[in-house]
Write a protein that holds these residues in place. Structure first.
Motif, short mmCIF file in Angstrom:
data_model
loop_
_atom_site.label_atom_id
_atom_site.label_comp_id
_atom_site.label_asym_id
_atom_site.label_seq_id
_atom_site.Cartn_x
_atom_site.Cartn_y
_atom_site.Cartn_z
N CYS A 183 5.80 5.44 2.14
CA CYS A 183 5.64 4.30 1.24
C CYS A 183 5.03 3.10 1.98
O CYS A 183 4.92 3.08 3.21
N LEU A 184 4.65 2.09 1.21
CA LEU A 184 4.18 0.85 1.79
C LEU A 184 5.32 0.11 2.49
O LEU A 184 6.48 0.20 2.07
N TRP A 185 4.97 -0.62 3.54
CA TRP A 185 5.88 -1.55 4.20
C TRP A 185 5.18 -2.89 4.31
O TRP A 185 3.96 -2.95 4.55
N ALA A 186 5.91 -3.98 4.13
CA ALA A 186 5.30 -5.30 4.16
C ALA A 186 6.19 -6.31 4.89
O ALA A 186 7.41 -6.13 4.96
N ILE A 187 5.56 -7.34 5.41
CA ILE A 187 6.30 -8.47 5.99
C ILE A 187 6.35 -9.56 4.92
O ILE A 187 5.35 -10.24 4.67
N ILE A 238 0.61 -9.03 5.37
CA ILE A 238 0.62 -7.99 6.39
C ILE A 238 1.37 -6.78 5.84
O ILE A 238 2.55 -6.88 5.50
N HIS A 239 0.69 -5.65 5.74
CA HIS A 239 1.34 -4.44 5.22
C HIS A 239 0.79 -3.21 5.94
O HIS A 239 -0.27 -3.25 6.59
N GLN A 240 1.51 -2.11 5.81
CA GLN A 240 1.18 -0.88 6.51
C GLN A 240 1.85 0.29 5.80
O GLN A 240 2.62 0.11 4.86
N SER A 241 1.56 1.50 6.28
CA SER A 241 2.34 2.68 5.89
C SER A 241 2.32 3.65 7.05
O SER A 241 1.37 3.68 7.84
#
Length: 283
Positions: A183-187, A238-241
Motif C-alpha cells: 500500500c501507499l505510505w505517506a508523511i 512525501i509518499h512511497q510504497s
C-alpha cells in the motif's frame, strides 16, 4: 455542464492539513471491474517481444529511453525489474511481469477516459480550487505479487512541475491495498515543507537537480484502502510504497492533474507533449 465541488469542508480540512485524503467507495464495483477487464484486453493485445522497457524508481536516470519519453502521448507497457532472468527472458507470463501501463490511457482508451474525465473527478478538482485542470498523465499500476517493485519516497511535483506548483495525484484502488501487498505510505503534513527537488530533462537525459533527503521511516503512516477507494495526494506530499512480497497483486489506476490557469508547465519536465491536453473544464 456546471461543475460543482464535491468535497465536504471536513474533507478539505483534512487534505489541507495532512496532504492526502481517502475517499472510500468512490468508484463502484462495476467501474473497478470495467477498468481491470479493459486492461486485461490491452495486455492480451500487447506483443511483449516488441518492447522490453523496464520501469524503476531507483534507477530512473539510467532507465529512461525513447520508449519512455514517447509514452507521454501513448499507451506504453513497462516491465518489473525482477521480471527477467539472466538471459533476458521473462520468468513468467507477461500479465504477471508488467509494472505499469501509461502514460496516456485517459487520452486513447474510451473506458479509461470515461472514468478519468468523469463528473465526479471534476467535482473533486473544483473543490481543490482548480480553474482549468488537465490530466497530464495516467498510469495503471500492477504491483505484481512477489516482484512488485519499491517506489522510493518522492513528491509528484518533482516530476510534473508547474510554476507555481499545481499537481495533485488521484490514486484509485482497483484491489484492496494493504501493508502486506504494498500500500501507499505517506508523511502526514510533509506537503507544508514545499518542494524538495526536481526531476529535470535536458540534453544529457534526465536527472534530479538535488540529492534525495534522508527520511525517517518512523514518520510514514500506511494508507490502507479497499478496492474502489480514491486517494488524493498533494503534489508536495512525501509518499512511497514498498515491494510487494505477498502472493496478491495490488492494482491501481493513477491520474496526475495540473492547472493551466495561472500556472506554467515547465519546459524541462520529462513529459513533452506535441499536442496540448484538453482541459477537463474551464471555470
Amino acid at each position: 455542464m456546471t461543475i460543482v465541488g464535491t468535497l465536504t469542508s471536513e474533507q478539505l480540512q483534512f487534505f489541507n492539513s495532512q496532504g492526502y485524503l481517502v475517499i472510500e467507495s468512490f468508484s463502484s464495483t462495476e467501474y473497478v471491474e470495467a477498468l481491470r477487464t479493459r486492461m486485461n484486453q490491452l495486455l492480451n493485445g500487447f506483443d511483449c517481444s516488441s518492447s522490453a522497457s523496464i520501469f524503476s524508481t531507483k534507477n530512473q536516470q539510467k532507465s529512461s529511453d525513447d520508449y519512455f519519453y514517447e509514452s507521454a502521448e501513448k499507451i506504453s507497457f513497462f516491465f518489473e525489474e525482477k521480471a527477467f532472468d539472466d538471459d533476458g527472458k521473462l520468468k513468467q507470463a507477461k500479465e504477471l511481469s508488467i509494472n505499469k501501463v501509461g502514460h496516456a490511457l485517459h487520452d486513447h482508451d474510451p473506458i479509461f477516459k470515461k472514468v478519468s474525465c468523469s463528473y465526479k473527478m471534476s467535482g473533486i478538482l473544483h473543490s481543490l480550487g482548480y480553474k482549468r485542470p488537465v490530466i497530464i498523465q495516467s498510469m495503471y499500476i500492477f504491483k505484481q505479487p512477489g516482484i512488485g517493485g519499491e517506489v522510493v519516497p518522492h513528491q509528484d511535483n518533482s516530476f510534473l512541475y508547474t510554476d507555481p506548483p499545481s499537481c495533485t495525484g488521484l490514486w484509485l484502488a482497483l484491489e484492496d491495498a494493504t501493508i502486506v501487498n504494498g500500500c501507499l505510505w505517506a508523511i502526514p503534513g510533509s506537503h507544508k515543507d514545499g518542494l524538495v527537488r526536481r526531476f529535470i530533462r535536458d540534453d544529457n537525459g534526465v536527472h534530479f537537480d538535488k540529492p534525495s533527503p534522508n527520511y525517517d521511516q518512523k514518520d510514514f503512516v500506511p494508507v490502507e484502502v479497499k478496492a474502489g477507494s480514491l486517494v488524493l495526494i498533494h503534489g508536495d506530499l512525501i509518499h512511497q510504497s514498498f515491494e510487494n512480497q505477498s502472493s496478491k497483486s495490488r492494482h491501481a489506476y493513477s491520474l496526475h492533474v495540473v492547472d493551466t490557469h495561472g500556472c506554467v508547465w515547465a519546459a524541462d519536465n520529462w513529459i513533452r507533449r506535441n499536442v496540448d491536453p484538453e482541459p477537463l473544464y474551464v471555470s
